[in-house]
Structures are given as structure tokens and as C-alpha cells.
Design a protein around this motif. Structure first.
Motif, PDB file in Angstrom:
ATOM      1  N   GLU A 172      -0.508 -52.132  79.348  1.00 19.62           N
ATOM      2  CA  GLU A 172      -0.282 -52.197  80.786  1.00 19.62           C
ATOM      3  C   GLU A 172      -1.260 -53.218  81.357  1.00 19.62           C
ATOM      4  OE1 GLU A 172       0.222 -49.514  84.816  1.00 19.62           O
ATOM      5  OE2 GLU A 172      -0.291 -48.514  82.949  1.00 19.62           O
ATOM      6  N   ASP A 173      -0.753 -54.092  82.209  1.00 19.43           N
ATOM      7  CA  ASP A 173      -1.577 -55.123  82.827  1.00 19.43           C
ATOM      8  C   ASP A 173      -2.090 -54.635  84.176  1.00 19.43           C
ATOM      9  OD1 ASP A 173      -1.253 -56.941  80.756  1.00 19.43           O
ATOM     10  OD2 ASP A 173       0.558 -57.791  81.628  1.00 19.43           O
ATOM     11  N   PHE A 174      -3.354 -54.969  84.427  1.00 17.69           N
ATOM     12  CA  PHE A 174      -4.018 -54.591  85.669  1.00 17.69           C
ATOM     13  C   PHE A 174      -4.652 -55.819  86.289  1.00 17.69           C
ATOM     14  CE2 PHE A 174      -3.887 -50.776  83.185  1.00 17.69           C
ATOM     15  CZ  PHE A 174      -3.705 -49.756  84.106  1.00 17.69           C
ATOM     16  N   GLN A 175      -4.740 -55.808  87.583  1.00 10.21           N
ATOM     17  CA  GLN A 175      -5.451 -56.836  88.339  1.00 10.21           C
ATOM     18  C   GLN A 175      -6.855 -56.311  88.594  1.00 10.21           C
ATOM     19  OE1 GLN A 175      -3.527 -59.704  89.669  1.00 10.21           O
ATOM     20  NE2 GLN A 175      -5.599 -60.423  89.556  1.00 10.21           N
ATOM     21  N   PHE A 176      -7.869 -57.070  88.222  1.00 11.30           N
ATOM     22  CA  PHE A 176      -9.245 -56.699  88.533  1.00 11.30           C
ATOM     23  C   PHE A 176      -9.418 -56.719  90.048  1.00 11.30           C
ATOM     24  CE2 PHE A 176     -13.409 -58.138  89.884  1.00 11.30           C
ATOM     25  CZ  PHE A 176     -14.215 -57.162  89.337  1.00 11.30           C
ATOM     26  N   VAL A 177     -10.044 -55.684  90.597  1.00 19.16           N
ATOM     27  CA  VAL A 177     -10.291 -55.624  92.035  1.00 19.16           C
ATOM     28  C   VAL A 177     -11.783 -55.701  92.336  1.00 19.16           C
ATOM     29  CG1 VAL A 177      -9.944 -54.301  94.164  1.00 19.16           C
ATOM     30  CG2 VAL A 177      -8.185 -54.268  92.394  1.00 19.16           C
ATOM     31  N   ASP A 178     -12.592 -54.888  91.648  1.00 19.59           N
ATOM     32  CA  ASP A 178     -14.015 -54.859  91.995  1.00 19.59           C
ATOM     33  C   ASP A 178     -14.813 -54.084  90.944  1.00 19.59           C
ATOM     34  OD1 ASP A 178     -16.347 -55.241  93.419  1.00 19.59           O
ATOM     35  OD2 ASP A 178     -15.779 -54.006  95.119  1.00 19.59           O
ATOM     36  N   TYR A 179     -16.127 -54.323  90.966  1.00 21.11           N
ATOM     37  CA  TYR A 179     -17.077 -53.487  90.247  1.00 21.11           C
ATOM     38  C   TYR A 179     -17.798 -52.649  91.285  1.00 21.11           C
ATOM     39  CZ  TYR A 179     -16.729 -56.221  85.955  1.00 21.11           C
ATOM     40  OH  TYR A 179     -16.281 -56.829  84.818  1.00 21.11           O
ATOM     41  N   ILE A 180     -18.020 -51.394  90.971  1.00 20.26           N
ATOM     42  CA  ILE A 180     -18.758 -50.497  91.847  1.00 20.26           C
ATOM     43  C   ILE A 180     -19.863 -49.855  91.023  1.00 20.26           C
ATOM     44  CG2 ILE A 180     -18.635 -48.388  93.259  1.00 20.26           C
ATOM     45  CD1 ILE A 180     -17.004 -50.680  94.466  1.00 20.26           C
ATOM     46  N   GLU A 181     -21.074 -49.845  91.574  1.00 20.54           N
ATOM     47  CA  GLU A 181     -22.172 -49.174  90.904  1.00 20.54           C
ATOM     48  C   GLU A 181     -22.409 -47.830  91.577  1.00 20.54           C
ATOM     49  OE1 GLU A 181     -26.881 -49.690  90.053  1.00 20.54           O
ATOM     50  OE2 GLU A 181     -25.661 -51.498  89.966  1.00 20.54           O
ATOM     51  N   TYR A 182     -22.543 -46.803  90.753  1.00 17.79           N
ATOM     52  CA  TYR A 182     -22.824 -45.466  91.259  1.00 17.79           C
ATOM     53  C   TYR A 182     -23.765 -44.774  90.277  1.00 17.79           C
ATOM     54  CZ  TYR A 182     -22.203 -40.608  92.624  1.00 17.79           C
ATOM     55  OH  TYR A 182     -22.425 -39.311  93.021  1.00 17.79           O
ATOM     56  N   LYS A 183     -24.911 -44.363  90.777  1.00 21.73           N
ATOM     57  CA  LYS A 183     -25.936 -43.682  89.965  1.00 21.73           C
ATOM     58  C   LYS A 183     -26.247 -44.448  88.679  1.00 21.73           C
ATOM     59  CE  LYS A 183     -25.779 -39.167  91.884  1.00 21.73           C
ATOM     60  NZ  LYS A 183     -26.025 -37.768  91.660  1.00 21.73           N
ATOM     61  N   LYS A 184     -26.508 -45.728  88.833  1.00 22.04           N
ATOM     62  CA  LYS A 184     -26.901 -46.623  87.738  1.00 22.04           C
ATOM     63  C   LYS A 184     -25.833 -46.797  86.663  1.00 22.04           C
ATOM     64  CE  LYS A 184     -31.766 -45.828  88.508  1.00 22.04           C
ATOM     65  NZ  LYS A 184     -33.051 -45.476  87.954  1.00 22.04           N
TER      66      LYS A 184
END
Length: 103
Positions: free
Chosen positions: A27-39
Motif C-alpha cells: 500500500e502506498d502512502f504519502q508522507f505528511v509529517d514527523y511528530i515527536e512525543y516523549k522522545k
């Protein structure tokens, strides 16, 4: 303040990521974002088959490994609903001026 834009326009030049399901299906996905949470780092992806839908869903996966030499990442599903909610809240706040979120 950024204008709200159509998802297709927003990500037409972004990275496409192909993931393989447990059944071996691609399945192909479009990258949207990186999110950092609790390191920890999480990737937010949009299934390509949802790009033109008004109620597109996102996928949030935990980044478990990054190989600098090959520039590849490994991901795993996030089982903890609390963590998913928190990462989604951060994503939603960060992109409130870009997307129209359904409540």
C-alpha cells in the motif's frame, strides 16, 4: 497564517512510502509529517487511495530505526490508544491552518 489547501496540492511533491501489510499486500502512502512525543518519533502518513476523499484518514506509525547509510526507516504500529491520541493532538494543532479536521 497559511491558507487551507487541498491535500492533493499540499503533498504532490512529497515522498511516497510503500508499506507491506501482514498479508504481504503493498500500500502506498504519502508522507505528511514527523511528530515527536516523549522522545519518540512518529510518522504521519496518508493512504494514497484517500487523497481525493473529503474524509481521508491518516496512519500514525512509530519510527523504530533509521539507517543513515540507506536513508531508510522501520516503522511499527502503535498499539497504545493514549499515545495515538496524543500524537494526533500534536499533529492536529501543528496543522490546524492547513487541514480541515472533522471533529
Amino acid at each position: 497564517m497559511a491558507d487551507k489547501r487541498n491535500m492533493e496540492e499540499e503533498f504532490e511533491d512529497a515522498s511516497i512510502i510503500t508499506l507491506f501489510g501482514e498479508d504481504g499486500e503493498e500500500e502506498d502512502f504519502q508522507f505528511v509529517d514527523y511528530i515527536e512525543y516523549k522522545k519518540e518519533e512518529y510518522v504521519v502518513l496518508l493512504p494514497l487511495n484517500d487523497l481525493e476523499e473529503d474524509n481521508a484518514s491518516i496512519e500514525i506509525l512509530k519510527v523504530t530505526n533509521y539507517d543513515e547509510e540507506t536513508e531508510t526507516e522501520d516503522y511499527e504500529s502503535v498499539e497504545d490508544e493514549y499515545v495515538l491520541e496524543k500524537v494526533y493532538e500534536i499533529f492536529r494543532e501543528k496543522h490546524k491552518d492547513t487541514f480541515n479536521f472533522a471533529d
